[in-house]
Enzyme design. Structure first.
Site, PDB file in Angstrom:
ATOM      1  N   SER A 253       0.841  -1.195   0.000  1.00 53.95           N
ATOM      2  CA  SER A 253       0.000   0.000   0.000  1.00 53.95           C
ATOM      3  C   SER A 253       0.872   1.240   0.000  1.00 53.95           C
ATOM      4  O   SER A 253       2.004   1.229   0.495  1.00 53.95           O
ATOM      5  CB  SER A 253      -0.872   0.023   1.244  1.00 53.95           C
ATOM      6  OG  SER A 253      -0.052   0.266   2.371  1.00 53.95           O
ATOM      7  N   LYS A 254       0.298   2.290  -0.572  1.00 58.01           N
ATOM      8  CA  LYS A 254       1.114   3.498  -0.751  1.00 58.01           C
ATOM      9  C   LYS A 254       1.452   4.152   0.585  1.00 58.01           C
ATOM     10  O   LYS A 254       2.301   5.027   0.648  1.00 58.01           O
ATOM     11  CB  LYS A 254       0.433   4.474  -1.697  1.00 58.01           C
ATOM     12  CG  LYS A 254      -0.920   4.953  -1.262  1.00 58.01           C
ATOM     13  CD  LYS A 254      -1.495   5.858  -2.347  1.00 58.01           C
ATOM     14  CE  LYS A 254      -2.953   6.121  -2.051  1.00 58.01           C
ATOM     15  NZ  LYS A 254      -3.714   6.563  -3.172  1.00 58.01           N
ATOM     16  N   ARG A 255       0.783   3.746   1.653  1.00 52.65           N
ATOM     17  CA  ARG A 255       1.134   4.283   2.965  1.00 52.65           C
ATOM     18  C   ARG A 255       2.507   3.782   3.412  1.00 52.65           C
ATOM     19  O   ARG A 255       3.173   4.406   4.215  1.00 52.65           O
ATOM     20  CB  ARG A 255       0.097   3.859   4.019  1.00 52.65           C
ATOM     21  CG  ARG A 255      -1.267   4.434   3.814  1.00 52.65           C
ATOM     22  CD  ARG A 255      -1.421   5.753   4.574  1.00 52.65           C
ATOM     23  NE  ARG A 255      -2.514   6.541   4.058  1.00 52.65           N
ATOM     24  CZ  ARG A 255      -3.766   6.442   4.478  1.00 52.65           C
ATOM     25  NH1 ARG A 255      -4.071   5.598   5.439  1.00 52.65           N
ATOM     26  NH2 ARG A 255      -4.695   7.191   3.960  1.00 52.65           N
ATOM     27  N   LYS A 256       2.876   2.575   2.921  1.00 57.39           N
ATOM     28  CA  LYS A 256       4.133   1.996   3.397  1.00 57.39           C
ATOM     29  C   LYS A 256       5.218   1.952   2.339  1.00 57.39           C
ATOM     30  O   LYS A 256       6.394   1.950   2.653  1.00 57.39           O
ATOM     31  CB  LYS A 256       3.881   0.571   3.896  1.00 57.39           C
ATOM     32  CG  LYS A 256       2.913   0.542   5.064  1.00 57.39           C
ATOM     33  CD  LYS A 256       3.100  -0.685   5.911  1.00 57.39           C
ATOM     34  CE  LYS A 256       2.204  -0.582   7.136  1.00 57.39           C
ATOM     35  NZ  LYS A 256       1.440  -1.776   7.380  1.00 57.39           N
ATOM     36  N   ASN A 257       4.828   1.844   1.108  1.00 61.46           N
ATOM     37  CA  ASN A 257       5.791   1.677   0.020  1.00 61.46           C
ATOM     38  C   ASN A 257       5.292   2.466  -1.170  1.00 61.46           C
ATOM     39  O   ASN A 257       4.084   2.578  -1.354  1.00 61.46           O
ATOM     40  CB  ASN A 257       5.802   0.198  -0.415  1.00 61.46           C
ATOM     41  CG  ASN A 257       6.976  -0.546   0.139  1.00 61.46           C
ATOM     42  OD1 ASN A 257       8.102  -0.062   0.093  1.00 61.46           O
ATOM     43  ND2 ASN A 257       6.727  -1.717   0.650  1.00 61.46           N
TER      44      ASN A 257
END
Ligand code: GLU
Length: 504
Positions: A253-257
């Site tokens: 997910s763009k929150r982490k990667n």
């Protein structure tokens, strides 16, 4: 045996995702290894979220990574149009076929009735979807309502009992009880199809033989099988690929990667290395080689070698592989050409130089001053991240709200970024300069440099967002609970829920 035909069917609702390239690669390899055809179809029936610039973004990103397709909106082909918004009449005709053979029905329930139904079901602790209110309306009543012009949707009439068996090539048989399957909407009140109807009609009409797609679509597959049955068509073979995961095992997910293909381009990864890396996700070649070209990947591609274990997308490993490509596949001259294709070119320098010029005393001052625009990642001195009189605990949530802002910004311009910063400052009731200061250091790694908003425009949205996330990590991160609470407050902002940093 019929010719193998596969497709990817991305929706143009955001920056093209690495998951699209991943599916693209496996579909491409399957088609090429069997002398088949690979189609690109654009699923743009969600009128509120689809945008043509995202569609162009998909073509560009997939071309950048090295994929090509035999049929698609940009290249044409015998089964077009390949953009669903240009096929709406076809879906209406097919919805009518299902009405005529009793597999679908008109539903006139108003949004208000549906809301009441949901409330009642929640109060009675009944799970499930639509309650079937309009399933058996007498024909005369349906006519009357249609003649009166009452708004309606068309729903699938899912048989009340029995089961639906999904055969997945990698997972075997998966059985679904029909009483757990909702009477799915097929045609919405705006006369546009839902994903399910459009997807099945197109896969059939485009003669798709194998549907290779992400695991997240598996729960939709019984509905699709029921639709194939209702039309009297043979379903294609289904292959649901494991999802890409963050190293902690959660869904990528763009929150982490970074998940945008464009991020990898802007950050200086090589497309052939990224494509190669995606080929290692849930797959190993018979010779176990980790570094390979697309041709090599295709040459011994075997769909049955896909393993269901986690497909962990690890940036460190991707960086390592990119390094091998840089060292092993280039002479200095070729590498210099790659730099020129990347950012060291007239286009980029001409955009960047105007804002740098009055900071230069010698030509040699340029490179240190613009290093942050050319670096994949930057290091942070944590102390620098916080403005005077502020603690690190206070700045992490501010960085996070900036990230929320930027996630939804579609035009990445200096003026737009500035508006977002002002809104964040209002939300926290902070002086704008404190928010700007945090962002400045997050983007450049230091306190002085060229104008912030112009720099961010040039750096690009994906790179800028990545810097924010890295700065957030450097500031100690937020933790899941705090993140959830903050997200809720952020969504409710403007409804009297402005926060103060101290509340964290
Ligand atoms: N439009 C869907 C997507 O965005 C397609 C899923 C499928 O391949 O059926 O991925």
């Amino acid at each position: 045996m019929s010719t193998v035909k596969v497709r990817i069917a991305p929706s143009p609702t955001g920056s093209p995702h690495v998951g699209t390239a991943y599916m693209g690669l496996f579909n491409y390899a399957f088609a090429r290894s069997r002398n088949g055809k690979f189609i690109l179809r654009i699923e743009d029936t969600d009128q509120t979220r689809s945008r043509s610039e995202y569609e162009t973004g998909i073509f560009n990103a997939l071309h950048w990574i090295g994929l090509t397709w035999d049929e698609g909106p940009d290249v044409g082909g015998p089964n077009g149009p390949y953009r669903q918004s240009e096929r709406t009449e076809l879906y209406r005709t097919h919805a009518r076929m299902l009405l005529d053979n009793g597999s679908a029905y008109h539903c006139f329930c108003t949004p208000q009735r549906l809301a009441e139904m949901r409330e009642r079901m929640a109060a009675e602790k009944i799970s499930g979807g639509y309650d079937g209110h309009c399933r058996n309306l007498p024909e005369t009543e349906v006519r009357e309502k249609l003649d009166r012009g009452d708004p309606f949707v068309i729903r699938m009439k899912v048989p009340e009992s029995g089961e639906c068996v999904v055969h997945d090539r990698l997972r075997g048989e998966i059985r679904y009880q029909l009483d757990g399957i909702d009477d799915q909407i097929l045609l919405k009140s705006d006369r546009f199809p839902t994903y399910h109807l459009a997807n099945v009609v197109d896969d059939h009409l485009m003669q798709i033989t194998h549907v290779i797609r992400g695991e997240e679509w598996l729960p939709s597959t019984p509905k699709h099988i029921l639709l194939y049955r209702a039309f009297g068509w043979d379903p294609p073979e289904f292959i649901h690929m494991p999802l890409l995961l963050n190293p902690d095992g959660s869904k990528l997910s763009k929150r982490k990667n970074p998940t945008a293909i464009d991020y990898y381009r802007d950050a200086g990864y090589l497309p052939e290395a990224l494509l190669n890396y995606l080929g290692l996700m849930s797959y190993s070649r018979p010779n176990q080689e980790e570094k390979f070209t697309l041709e090599e990947f295709v040459s011994d591609f075997d769909i049955d070698r896909i393993s269901l274990g986690g497909a962990v997308f690890d940036l460190k490993k991707l960086k390592w592989l990119t390094g091998r490509y840089i060292r092993e596949n280039h002479l200095p001259d070729d590498l210099w050409n790659r730099y020129k294709q990347w950012r060291l070119n007239d286009g980029f320098l001409v955009r960047m130089l105007p804002m740098m010029m009055n900071r230069l005393q010698t030509l040699g001052d340029l490179i240190p001053a613009c290093a942050f625009l050319l670096a994949t990642d930057i290091e942070y001195e944590t102390e620098l991240l916080k403005p005077q009189n502020r603690s690190l605990e206070e700045i992490a949530p501010v960085l996070q709200t900036l990230a929320f802002q930027f996630e939804t910004r579609s035009e990445w311009t200096a003026a737009g970024i500035e508006r977002d910063v002002n809104e964040t400052a209002r939300f926290w009731n902070w002086p704008i300069r404190d928010v700007t200061r945090i962002l400045f250091v997050a983007v450049m790694g230091r306190e002085i440099g060229p104008p912030l908003f112009e720099s961010m425009e040039i750096l690009g949205s994906n790179m800028s967002r990545r810097r924010l996330m890295n700065a957030l990590d450097a500031a100690g991160g937020l933790g899941r609970k705090k993140l959830k609470a903050l997200e809720k407050r952020w969504i409710e902002r403007g409804r009297g829920a402005e926060a103060t940093a101290e509340e964290n």
